[in-house]
Design a protein around this motif. Structure first.
Motif, PDB file in Angstrom:
ATOM      1  N   SER A   1       0.831  -1.199   0.000  1.00 56.84           N
ATOM      2  CA  SER A   1       0.000   0.000   0.000  1.00 56.84           C
ATOM      3  C   SER A   1       0.866   1.250   0.000  1.00 56.84           C
ATOM      4  CB  SER A   1      -0.908   0.013   1.225  1.00 56.84           C
ATOM      5  OG  SER A   1      -0.144   0.280   2.384  1.00 56.84           O
ATOM      6  N   SER A   2       0.229   2.390  -0.237  1.00 53.53           N
ATOM      7  CA  SER A   2       0.950   3.661  -0.247  1.00 53.53           C
ATOM      8  C   SER A   2       1.460   4.024   1.152  1.00 53.53           C
ATOM      9  CB  SER A   2       0.048   4.773  -0.788  1.00 53.53           C
ATOM     10  OG  SER A   2      -1.128   4.882  -0.007  1.00 53.53           O
ATOM     11  N   THR A   3       0.901   3.382   2.165  1.00 52.93           N
ATOM     12  CA  THR A   3       1.364   3.636   3.534  1.00 52.93           C
ATOM     13  C   THR A   3       2.568   2.786   3.899  1.00 52.93           C
ATOM     14  OG1 THR A   3      -0.149   1.982   4.447  1.00 52.93           O
ATOM     15  CG2 THR A   3      -0.962   4.240   4.256  1.00 52.93           C
ATOM     16  N   GLY A   4       2.947   1.889   2.965  1.00 54.78           N
ATOM     17  CA  GLY A   4       4.120   1.060   3.213  1.00 54.78           C
ATOM     18  C   GLY A   4       3.823  -0.328   3.732  1.00 54.78           C
ATOM     19  N   ARG A   5       2.568  -0.624   3.944  1.00 60.71           N
ATOM     20  CA  ARG A   5       2.202  -1.960   4.432  1.00 60.71           C
ATOM     21  C   ARG A   5       2.221  -2.946   3.280  1.00 60.71           C
ATOM     22  NH1 ARG A   5      -2.759  -4.874   5.211  1.00 60.71           N
ATOM     23  NH2 ARG A   5      -2.605  -6.307   6.983  1.00 60.71           N
ATOM     24  N   THR A   6       2.866  -4.067   3.511  1.00 66.60           N
ATOM     25  CA  THR A   6       2.991  -5.085   2.473  1.00 66.60           C
ATOM     26  C   THR A   6       2.441  -6.413   2.972  1.00 66.60           C
ATOM     27  OG1 THR A   6       4.962  -4.017   1.552  1.00 66.60           O
ATOM     28  CG2 THR A   6       4.564  -6.309   0.939  1.00 66.60           C
ATOM     29  N   THR A   7       1.656  -7.053   2.157  1.00 64.42           N
ATOM     30  CA  THR A   7       1.131  -8.379   2.487  1.00 64.42           C
ATOM     31  C   THR A   7       1.597  -9.369   1.430  1.00 64.42           C
ATOM     32  OG1 THR A   7      -0.924  -7.943   1.279  1.00 64.42           O
ATOM     33  CG2 THR A   7      -0.903  -7.431   3.637  1.00 64.42           C
ATOM     34  N   TYR A   8       1.698 -10.629   1.851  1.00 66.52           N
ATOM     35  CA  TYR A   8       2.179 -11.684   0.974  1.00 66.52           C
ATOM     36  C   TYR A   8       1.226 -12.871   1.012  1.00 66.52           C
ATOM     37  CZ  TYR A   8       6.630  -9.173   1.161  1.00 66.52           C
ATOM     38  OH  TYR A   8       7.611  -8.212   1.075  1.00 66.52           O
ATOM     39  N   ALA A   9       1.147 -13.567  -0.105  1.00 65.84           N
ATOM     40  CA  ALA A   9       0.419 -14.828  -0.123  1.00 65.84           C
ATOM     41  C   ALA A   9       1.143 -15.812   0.795  1.00 65.84           C
ATOM     42  CB  ALA A   9       0.353 -15.380  -1.546  1.00 65.84           C
ATOM     43  N   ASP A  10       0.398 -16.674   1.439  1.00 63.90           N
ATOM     44  CA  ASP A  10       1.000 -17.629   2.366  1.00 63.90           C
ATOM     45  C   ASP A  10       2.080 -18.465   1.691  1.00 63.90           C
ATOM     46  OD1 ASP A  10      -2.089 -18.347   4.199  1.00 63.90           O
ATOM     47  OD2 ASP A  10      -0.605 -16.750   4.433  1.00 63.90           O
ATOM     48  N   SER A  11       1.874 -18.769   0.429  1.00 68.76           N
ATOM     49  CA  SER A  11       2.802 -19.648  -0.274  1.00 68.76           C
ATOM     50  C   SER A  11       4.181 -19.033  -0.501  1.00 68.76           C
ATOM     51  CB  SER A  11       2.205 -20.065  -1.626  1.00 68.76           C
ATOM     52  OG  SER A  11       1.942 -18.923  -2.425  1.00 68.76           O
ATOM     53  N   VAL A  12       4.288 -17.710  -0.355  1.00 69.61           N
ATOM     54  CA  VAL A  12       5.576 -17.052  -0.622  1.00 69.61           C
ATOM     55  C   VAL A  12       6.136 -16.337   0.592  1.00 69.61           C
ATOM     56  CG1 VAL A  12       4.873 -16.730  -3.027  1.00 69.61           C
ATOM     57  CG2 VAL A  12       4.652 -14.828  -1.415  1.00 69.61           C
ATOM     58  N   LYS A  13       5.419 -16.334   1.688  1.00 69.66           N
ATOM     59  CA  LYS A  13       5.896 -15.648   2.895  1.00 69.66           C
ATOM     60  C   LYS A  13       7.242 -16.194   3.333  1.00 69.66           C
ATOM     61  CE  LYS A  13       1.534 -14.200   5.003  1.00 69.66           C
ATOM     62  NZ  LYS A  13       0.568 -14.445   6.100  1.00 69.66           N
ATOM     63  N   GLY A  14       8.141 -15.277   3.654  1.00 74.26           N
ATOM     64  CA  GLY A  14       9.468 -15.671   4.090  1.00 74.26           C
ATOM     65  C   GLY A  14      10.431 -15.946   2.954  1.00 74.26           C
ATOM     66  N   ARG A  15       9.919 -15.998   1.724  1.00 71.21           N
ATOM     67  CA  ARG A  15      10.785 -16.264   0.569  1.00 71.21           C
ATOM     68  C   ARG A  15      10.827 -15.100  -0.412  1.00 71.21           C
ATOM     69  NH1 ARG A  15       9.482 -20.071  -2.932  1.00 71.21           N
ATOM     70  NH2 ARG A  15       7.214 -19.926  -2.589  1.00 71.21           N
ATOM     71  N   PHE A  16       9.738 -14.380  -0.534  1.00 69.62           N
ATOM     72  CA  PHE A  16       9.634 -13.259  -1.472  1.00 69.62           C
ATOM     73  C   PHE A  16       9.637 -11.948  -0.705  1.00 69.62           C
ATOM     74  CE2 PHE A  16       7.268 -15.420  -5.274  1.00 69.62           C
ATOM     75  CZ  PHE A  16       8.188 -16.456  -5.242  1.00 69.62           C
ATOM     76  N   THR A  17      10.257 -10.932  -1.307  1.00 68.36           N
ATOM     77  CA  THR A  17      10.271  -9.608  -0.700  1.00 68.36           C
ATOM     78  C   THR A  17       9.986  -8.553  -1.764  1.00 68.36           C
ATOM     79  OG1 THR A  17      11.944 -10.322   0.899  1.00 68.36           O
ATOM     80  CG2 THR A  17      11.593  -7.948   0.638  1.00 68.36           C
ATOM     81  N   ALA A  18       8.951  -7.772  -1.532  1.00 59.88           N
ATOM     82  CA  ALA A  18       8.621  -6.681  -2.448  1.00 59.88           C
ATOM     83  C   ALA A  18       9.261  -5.390  -1.945  1.00 59.88           C
ATOM     84  CB  ALA A  18       7.106  -6.505  -2.533  1.00 59.88           C
ATOM     85  N   SER A  19       9.677  -4.571  -2.880  1.00 57.35           N
ATOM     86  CA  SER A  19      10.257  -3.284  -2.516  1.00 57.35           C
ATOM     87  C   SER A  19      10.025  -2.300  -3.661  1.00 57.35           C
ATOM     88  CB  SER A  19      11.755  -3.423  -2.218  1.00 57.35           C
ATOM     89  OG  SER A  19      12.451  -3.849  -3.373  1.00 57.35           O
ATOM     90  N   ARG A  20      10.386  -1.068  -3.403  1.00 58.71           N
ATOM     91  CA  ARG A  20      10.211  -0.039  -4.424  1.00 58.71           C
ATOM     92  C   ARG A  20      11.302   0.999  -4.307  1.00 58.71           C
ATOM     93  NH1 ARG A  20       4.644   2.860  -2.794  1.00 58.71           N
ATOM     94  NH2 ARG A  20       4.014   0.720  -2.369  1.00 58.71           N
ATOM     95  N   ASP A  21      11.600   1.654  -5.397  1.00 59.04           N
ATOM     96  CA  ASP A  21      12.538   2.765  -5.422  1.00 59.04           C
ATOM     97  C   ASP A  21      11.810   3.932  -6.086  1.00 59.04           C
ATOM     98  OD1 ASP A  21      14.510   4.645  -5.979  1.00 59.04           O
ATOM     99  OD2 ASP A  21      16.055   3.118  -6.280  1.00 59.04           O
ATOM    100  N   GLY A  22      11.344   4.862  -5.266  1.00 56.86           N
ATOM    101  CA  GLY A  22      10.578   5.979  -5.801  1.00 56.86           C
ATOM    102  C   GLY A  22      11.382   6.852  -6.741  1.00 56.86           C
ATOM    103  N   ALA A  23      12.661   6.977  -6.478  1.00 57.83           N
ATOM    104  CA  ALA A  23      13.508   7.813  -7.328  1.00 57.83           C
ATOM    105  C   ALA A  23      13.634   7.238  -8.728  1.00 57.83           C
ATOM    106  CB  ALA A  23      14.886   7.975  -6.698  1.00 57.83           C
TER     107      ALA A  23
END
Length: 117
Positions: free
Chosen positions: A52-74
């Motif tokens: 979300s725009s507030t920085g909260r990230t959720t993951y599907a159970d199948s990928v938790k602990g293995r996948f990481t989402a991130s962003r670079d606004g610049a």
């Protein structure tokens, strides 16, 4: 109109890693959420992660602990780091950006991820 261009897919052995990138043609700051979906062969598209725009990230159970989402606004780019991949992660991965105020969403073209056993 925002364009999303993905890169980083490929073939990897089980246990390996890949990093997907999704570059936007405009600022990603204004999006309500930045998301990654995937579609495995013969299956429906599923939500993998949502940030979300507030920085909260959720993951599907199948990928938790293995996948990481991130962003670079610049760089107007979002990323999906995928570690400890397994064959069940095989599919086409799509980035998605949603604007709640306008109820519109944009999709990347998709990138193939194939994990061999």
């Amino acid at each position: 109109q925002v364009q999303l261009v993905e890169s980083g897919g490929g073939l990897v052995q089980a246990g390996g890693s890949l990093r997907l990138s999704c570059a936007a043609s405009g600022s990603i700051v204004s999006f309500s959420s930045l998301n990654w979906y995937r579609q495995a062969p013969g299956k429906q598209r599923e939500l993998v992660t949502s940030s979300s725009s507030t920085g909260r990230t959720t993951y599907a159970d199948s990928v938790k602990g293995r996948f990481t989402a991130s962003r670079d606004g610049a760089k107007n780019t979002m990323y999906l780091q995928m570690d400890n991949l397994n064959p069940e992660d095989t599919g086409v991965y799509y980035c998605n950006a949603f604007v709640a105020a306008r109820n519109v969403e944009f999709w990347g073209q998709g990138t193939q991820v194939t994990v061999s056993a």
